[in-house]
Motif scaffolding. Sequence first.
Motif, PDB file in Angstrom:
ATOM      1  N   GLN A 211       0.830  -1.210  -0.071  1.00 46.97           N
ATOM      2  CA  GLN A 211       0.057  -0.092  -0.218  1.00 46.97           C
ATOM      3  C   GLN A 211       0.844   1.263   0.013  1.00 46.97           C
ATOM      4  N   LEU A 212       1.809   1.404   0.696  1.00 50.08           N
ATOM      5  CA  LEU A 212       2.751   2.399   0.981  1.00 50.08           C
ATOM      6  C   LEU A 212       3.592   2.674  -0.408  1.00 50.08           C
ATOM      7  N   ILE A 213       4.128   1.559  -1.185  1.00 50.98           N
ATOM      8  CA  ILE A 213       4.707   1.815  -2.293  1.00 50.98           C
ATOM      9  C   ILE A 213       3.875   2.307  -3.398  1.00 50.98           C
ATOM     10  N   ILE A 214       2.893   1.529  -3.539  1.00 49.94           N
ATOM     11  CA  ILE A 214       1.898   1.598  -4.684  1.00 49.94           C
ATOM     12  C   ILE A 214       1.148   3.219  -4.407  1.00 49.94           C
ATOM     13  N   GLY A 215       0.645   3.416  -3.233  1.00 49.35           N
ATOM     14  CA  GLY A 215       0.410   4.953  -3.010  1.00 49.35           C
ATOM     15  C   GLY A 215       1.430   5.894  -3.348  1.00 49.35           C
ATOM     16  N   THR A 216       2.569   5.799  -3.137  1.00 50.43           N
ATOM     17  CA  THR A 216       3.543   6.807  -3.398  1.00 50.43           C
ATOM     18  C   THR A 216       3.574   6.977  -4.869  1.00 50.43           C
ATOM     19  N   ILE A 217       3.857   5.852  -5.573  1.00 44.18           N
ATOM     20  CA  ILE A 217       3.859   6.055  -6.919  1.00 44.18           C
ATOM     21  C   ILE A 217       2.564   6.598  -7.727  1.00 44.18           C
ATOM     22  N   GLY A 218       1.389   5.858  -7.015  1.00 45.12           N
ATOM     23  CA  GLY A 218       0.259   6.558  -7.692  1.00 45.12           C
ATOM     24  C   GLY A 218      -0.204   7.984  -7.486  1.00 45.12           C
ATOM     25  N   ALA A 219       0.333   8.334  -6.188  1.00 42.11           N
ATOM     26  CA  ALA A 219      -0.123   9.734  -5.871  1.00 42.11           C
ATOM     27  C   ALA A 219       0.838  10.652  -7.097  1.00 42.11           C
ATOM     28  N   ALA A 220       2.004  10.326  -7.279  1.00 37.47           N
ATOM     29  CA  ALA A 220       2.956  11.032  -8.114  1.00 37.47           C
ATOM     30  C   ALA A 220       2.421  11.177  -9.461  1.00 37.47           C
ATOM     31  N   VAL A 221       1.683   9.786  -9.972  1.00 39.93           N
ATOM     32  CA  VAL A 221       0.988   9.796 -11.389  1.00 39.93           C
ATOM     33  C   VAL A 221      -0.234  10.602 -11.251  1.00 39.93           C
ATOM     34  N   GLU A 222      -1.065  10.440 -10.279  1.00 36.61           N
ATOM     35  CA  GLU A 222      -2.414  11.194  -9.996  1.00 36.61           C
ATOM     36  C   GLU A 222      -2.022  12.763 -10.245  1.00 36.61           C
ATOM     37  N   THR A 223      -1.042  13.213  -9.483  1.00 35.82           N
ATOM     38  CA  THR A 223      -0.475  14.805  -9.502  1.00 35.82           C
ATOM     39  C   THR A 223      -0.426  15.052 -11.143  1.00 35.82           C
ATOM     40  N   GLY A 224       0.429  14.197 -11.410  1.00 38.06           N
ATOM     41  CA  GLY A 224       1.158  14.699 -12.857  1.00 38.06           C
ATOM     42  C   GLY A 224      -0.276  14.662 -14.010  1.00 38.06           C
ATOM     43  N   SER A 225      -0.835  13.487 -13.794  1.00 37.11           N
ATOM     44  CA  SER A 225      -2.035  13.186 -14.984  1.00 37.11           C
ATOM     45  C   SER A 225      -3.212  14.354 -14.681  1.00 37.11           C
ATOM     46  N   SER A 226      -3.200  14.847 -13.433  1.00 33.48           N
ATOM     47  CA  SER A 226      -4.284  15.734 -13.442  1.00 33.48           C
ATOM     48  C   SER A 226      -3.968  17.154 -13.889  1.00 33.48           C
ATOM     49  N   SER A 227      -2.637  17.522 -13.746  1.00 31.07           N
ATOM     50  CA  SER A 227      -2.231  18.780 -14.291  1.00 31.07           C
ATOM     51  C   SER A 227      -2.109  18.661 -15.588  1.00 31.07           C
ATOM     52  N   TRP A 228      -1.849  17.678 -16.158  1.00 28.75           N
ATOM     53  CA  TRP A 228      -1.694  17.568 -17.761  1.00 28.75           C
ATOM     54  C   TRP A 228      -3.117  17.296 -18.259  1.00 28.75           C
ATOM     55  N   ARG A 229      -4.082  16.994 -17.625  1.00 30.59           N
ATOM     56  CA  ARG A 229      -5.390  17.160 -18.036  1.00 30.59           C
ATOM     57  C   ARG A 229      -6.018  18.571 -18.076  1.00 30.59           C
ATOM     58  N   THR A 230      -5.565  18.992 -16.929  1.00 25.39           N
ATOM     59  CA  THR A 230      -6.053  20.609 -16.753  1.00 25.39           C
ATOM     60  C   THR A 230      -5.307  21.145 -17.922  1.00 25.39           C
ATOM     61  N   GLN A 231      -4.210  21.197 -18.185  1.00 24.95           N
ATOM     62  CA  GLN A 231      -3.541  21.796 -19.463  1.00 24.95           C
ATOM     63  C   GLN A 231      -4.142  21.478 -20.634  1.00 24.95           C
ATOM     64  N   GLU A 232      -4.319  20.146 -20.809  1.00 25.62           N
ATOM     65  CA  GLU A 232      -4.978  19.860 -22.098  1.00 25.62           C
ATOM     66  C   GLU A 232      -6.406  20.393 -22.194  1.00 25.62           C
ATOM     67  N   GLU A 233      -7.195  20.351 -21.075  1.00 23.45           N
ATOM     68  CA  GLU A 233      -8.643  20.867 -21.212  1.00 23.45           C
ATOM     69  C   GLU A 233      -8.422  22.406 -21.591  1.00 23.45           C
ATOM     70  N   LYS A 234      -7.498  23.130 -20.999  1.00 24.15           N
ATOM     71  CA  LYS A 234      -7.201  24.463 -21.196  1.00 24.15           C
ATOM     72  C   LYS A 234      -6.783  24.928 -22.749  1.00 24.15           C
ATOM     73  N   ARG A 235      -5.724  23.910 -23.367  1.00 22.40           N
ATOM     74  CA  ARG A 235      -5.528  24.030 -24.657  1.00 22.40           C
ATOM     75  C   ARG A 235      -6.675  23.728 -25.630  1.00 22.40           C
ATOM     76  N   ILE A 236      -7.374  22.732 -25.307  1.00 22.83           N
ATOM     77  CA  ILE A 236      -8.486  22.303 -26.114  1.00 22.83           C
ATOM     78  C   ILE A 236      -9.480  23.488 -25.997  1.00 22.83           C
ATOM     79  N   ALA A 237      -9.939  24.256 -25.081  1.00 26.92           N
ATOM     80  CA  ALA A 237     -10.723  25.391 -24.910  1.00 26.92           C
ATOM     81  C   ALA A 237     -10.248  26.483 -25.603  1.00 26.92           C
ATOM     82  N   GLU A 238      -8.682  26.791 -25.503  1.00 31.36           N
ATOM     83  CA  GLU A 238      -8.160  27.908 -26.259  1.00 31.36           C
ATOM     84  C   GLU A 238      -8.199  27.636 -27.892  1.00 31.36           C
ATOM     85  N   GLU A 239      -7.833  26.120 -28.204  1.00 36.16           N
ATOM     86  CA  GLU A 239      -8.066  25.742 -29.674  1.00 36.16           C
ATOM     87  C   GLU A 239      -9.522  26.037 -30.348  1.00 36.16           C
ATOM     88  N   MET A 240     -10.621  25.693 -29.256  1.00 33.68           N
ATOM     89  CA  MET A 240     -11.885  25.953 -29.538  1.00 33.68           C
ATOM     90  C   MET A 240     -12.347  27.290 -29.836  1.00 33.68           C
TER      91      MET A 240
END
Length: 345
Positions: A211-240
């Motif tokens: 749980q500790l190891i998976i949670g540590t890696i998962g938290a990093a992935v969650e933070t990075g993917s959420s920031s990327w999705r936010t940027q992607e949504e912003k980029r898509i909105a700007e493109e639209m």
Amino acid sequence: MSEADLKALLEAGVHFGHQTRRWNPNMRRFIHGELDGIHIIDLLQTEALLENARRFAGELSSGGGMVLFVGTKKQARDTVKEWADRCQMPYVNQRWLGGLLTNFNTMSTRIARLHELNGWKEEGKLALLPTKERMGLEAELAKLEFNLGGVRDMERLPDAVFVTDLKTEEIAVHEAARLRIPIIGLVDTNCDPNPVDYVIPGNDDAIRSCQLIIGTIGAAVETGSSSWRTQEEKRIAEEMERRRKEEEERRKREEEEKARVEAEEAAKAAAEAEAAKQATGEGSERSAAVPLAGAVGAPRPPASSPPSPPAGSSSAEGSAAEPRTTARGGGEAAPAPGAKEGGAS
């Protein structure tokens, strides 16, 4: 849980390895010592290597990368599913199908079949089929859901694979290594760390450790993917928005061009009508002036002259008339010699 310090690793029992008689010599550099016939893992190296793997996973996911979570053993099954769902990443927590990575084209057809059957079920088409056919399709759907339910949204090969037990997931490790996909692995003392790119030495049998190891890696992935999705949504909105503005400008230009063409056509038509009107007026004036000119200002024909005598007679008459004229002018003229007098005749 973004980071795991030394105390958290110690409390979770990450430092406990396997029995000394079941060890892999390639793990020698990660072993701190031995206690009661059990190898003790060096947590200082574990902490540093876990931070390195966490940083790699975060950077990969922040750039739009995909991490496949793999953990089919009981200790990690639920944790893998939980963190993969939170990160919106694919996972395998029941059974690894051979060829999931190396034969992904065939697996893609099975994933498409899974989506098709799910669509039929949601639309109520399965309930309309005969009983035998419906039961067969429901059994097929359950099997596909069990084996491929975690990777139903995986449309391409992952950019990295996170494995919790190299012994259990040996086929997955071989496939990822063959395709040169980076591997993040929780490696115990009985495993070979050579195929793994980002080694995390630790206990893979304890639930808290997983749980500790998976949670540590998962938290990093969650933070990075959420920031990327936010940027992607912003980029898509700007493109639209940019496309919308371009479309509005294009329509405006088309309307202006259309109005200009219509104005030119209207002006041309008006000029042609004016020219036709002027031509019609000039024609009518000319037609009215022709009869008037014939009645008032027409020249008279010259008076007819008497017909001229013939050429032969004109000379004889002229010669005979000349004496008469002379006689009238100067008295009575003497008759011409040879002429006969009227009284004698």
